[in-house]
Write an enzyme that holds these catalytic residues in place. Structure first.
Site, PDB file in Angstrom:
ATOM      1  CD  GLU A 143      -2.698  -1.391   0.111  1.00  0.00           C
ATOM      2  OE1 GLU A 143      -2.820  -0.238  -0.862  1.00  0.00           O
ATOM      3  OE2 GLU A 143      -3.007  -2.589  -0.286  1.00  0.00           O
ATOM      4  CG  HIS A 156      -1.437   1.228  -4.385  1.00  0.00           C
ATOM      5  ND1 HIS A 156      -1.629   1.220  -5.803  1.00  0.00           N
ATOM      6  CD2 HIS A 156      -1.827  -0.109  -3.898  1.00  0.00           C
ATOM      7  CE1 HIS A 156      -2.158  -0.321  -6.010  1.00  0.00           C
ATOM      8  NE2 HIS A 156      -2.105  -0.896  -4.938  1.00  0.00           N
TER       9      HIS A 156
END
Length: 500
Positions: free
Chosen positions: A269, A272
């Site tokens: 994550e 991202h």
């Protein structure tokens, strides 16, 4: 130059279109915060109100995005002499307008409400291991998404229209060819590992508290260079990232017996978040300040998770931090091997290794498409899922919680799983490109992650949606999207790891 900059000869229509586009984008950002809150902090009973809030926002956003003035401005700009960046802005606004203008506003509102409610229904179904609870909602979602797709373009398959929502410029048949390559190349490699590979360690014993794992994940984010002034770490039933270049939040979840699971999810994550935080701040709320596509976004998370976080160099650097937080005394080599162990008997996609991961994606994509196209009904999905798990991975889940209910994605829509493999393939291609410019392993071994982040920002993030997908890939790597780099990387890495 920012698209906000107004040269003397910039048509008024462009400035008006840009201001309007920013209003639409800001409404979507507001909806994104409400979605984040629903998955992270909202009490269980809040769904009815949240469904109303998000459906109202979606209706207003749709009305603005398809306002007749947008069509008029686009008509005035059709032959205008614009810079390349402004042409890109107009191209992206035109694409959205052309796709959405014939979709009824009440359909958008109904679909948004059902998606919000479906998240809660999915959570309940998963918690109770009861697919029958979710099946009627899943069928309703499919029907509404099909109806929307037919309004957008009734000359092509609704499934293709849905795929183009997340990956607008990469043909679905290109992705199918990538799948074919991975089937051909990975099946024999996995078979060799099973039959001839030396076993890799399972070094974790006992249970590791959520508090200790959270502290470990926070430390990893700090080491990697996560900007805490523009982000935060929380927990969610399904890890995700949400935000923009000013506020990119990440989430993770914990398995008491396997602290690597939360750590790799957090690094994923973080990848991202680097994309969002690397977008141009002066282009916030314009297409030039938004990510290119789902597949490109996934390339960033898979790059940081696999090509940084699963490398020997990373564990040579990070092993002391890992041991300090969890009270272990494991060598860097042991942690490197544990982080890369192949285990085809794993049932869970987000916990899958780099090789078998793609068969999780392929089986989901096949079921996804068959369901949308009417070849499989919702009630059939658990059995079809189990059959494909046995076919591709040689294992059958005991429960739907570990099978067809494990992912949240069908609460939102369909035709998106392919982009996980697109991202993995592109991540390997970007890894090959960055290593031509930087000594990545030496930087990682010294904990110097900034040059790697800066390379990605320069070559991927800062472009926003200026380029179509194939153009962006070629600009960043010097060649079109190809699975060759991933295949070469996988062969070399796992042949060494398993002493084949």
């Amino acid at each position: 130059m920012s698209s906000e900059s107004s040269d003397a000869d910039t048509p008024d229509a462009y400035d008006e279109l840009l201001d309007h586009t920013k209003r639409v984008s800001n409404l979507r950002e507001a909806a994104g915060v409400l979605n984040w809150d629903q998955q992270v902090t909202m009490p269980e009973g809040g769904t009815p109100a949240r469904a109303g809030q998000l459906s109202a926002l979606s209706a207003v956003t749709h009305d603005l995005a398809t306002d007749g003035r947008v069509g008029a401005w686009l008509g005035q700009l059709r032959d205008a002499d614009l810079s390349e960046e402004r042409q890109a802005v107009v191209r992206e606004v035109r694409r959205e307008y052309d796709r959405e203008r014939d979709v009824p506003g009440d359909l958008v509102e109904r679909l948004s409400r059902l998606q919000t409610e479906a998240q809660q229904t999915w959570q309940e179904a998963k918690a109770n291991d009861d697919f029958d609870v979710f099946a009627p909602t899943l069928e309703d979602l499919r029907d509404l998404h099909r109806e929307r797709a037919e309004h957008i373009d009734d000359d092509v398959s609704p499934y293709v229209v849905m795929f183009e929502d997340g990956e607008p410029y990469l043909p679905l048949d290109t992705v199918e060819r990538v799948f074919d390559t991975l089937r051909e190349e990975l099946v024999p490699l996995i078979a060799d590992i099973r039959e001839e590979g030396e076993p890799l360690p399972r070094p974790f014993e006992g249970s590791y508290s959520d508090e200790d794992q959270l502290a470990l994940c926070q430390a990893a984010l700090d080491e990697l260079g996560y900007d805490r002034s523009r982000g935060r770490l929380d927990t969610a039933p399904h890890p995700f990232m949400s935000g923009n270049q000013f506020d990119a939040r990440v989430t993770t979840r914990f398995k008491p017996e396997d602290p690597l699971d939360a750590l790799t999810a957090t690094i994923h994550e973080f990848g991202h978040a680097t994309y969002q935080l690397g977008l141009r701040q002066d282009e916030y709320a314009t297409p030039l300040g938004q990510p290119r596509s789902s597949g490109v976004h996934e390339s960033q998370s898979r790059f940081w998770e696999n090509h940084v976080g699963r490398t020997r160099a990373f564990w040579e650097y990070f092993a002391p931090t890992f041991n300090d937080h969890l009270g272990t005394d494991l060598s860097a080599e042991t942690l490197y091997e544990a982080a890369n162990r192949i285990y085809p008997d794993n049932l869970i996609r987000v916990e899958a290794d780099e090789l078998t991961y793609h068969f999780h994606i392929i089986l989901r994509s096949e079921i996804d498409r068959a369901f949308v196209e009417g070849d499989v009904e919702a009630d059939d999905i658990p059995q079809v899922w189990d059959e494909k798990m046995e076919e591709y991975l040689g294992v059958t889940p005991d429960t739907d919680r570990e099978g067809c209910l494990q992912d949240i994605h069908w609460s939102y829509g369909f035709a998106g799983f392919q982009n996980y493999t697109v991202g993995s393939v592109l991540a390997a291609q970007l890894d090959a490109a960055v290593r031509e410019d930087l000594d990545v392993d030496s930087l990682v071994r010294e904990g110097e992650f900034a040059p790697i982040r800066e390379w990605m920002t320069e070559n991927v993030h800062r472009h926003g949606q200026r380029y179509e997908t194939d153009e962006l890939v070629e600009a960043a790597t010097g060649e079109p999207l190809t699975a060759d780099h991933f295949v070469e990387y996988a062969r070399e890495k796992f042949t060494d790891l398993y002493d084949l």
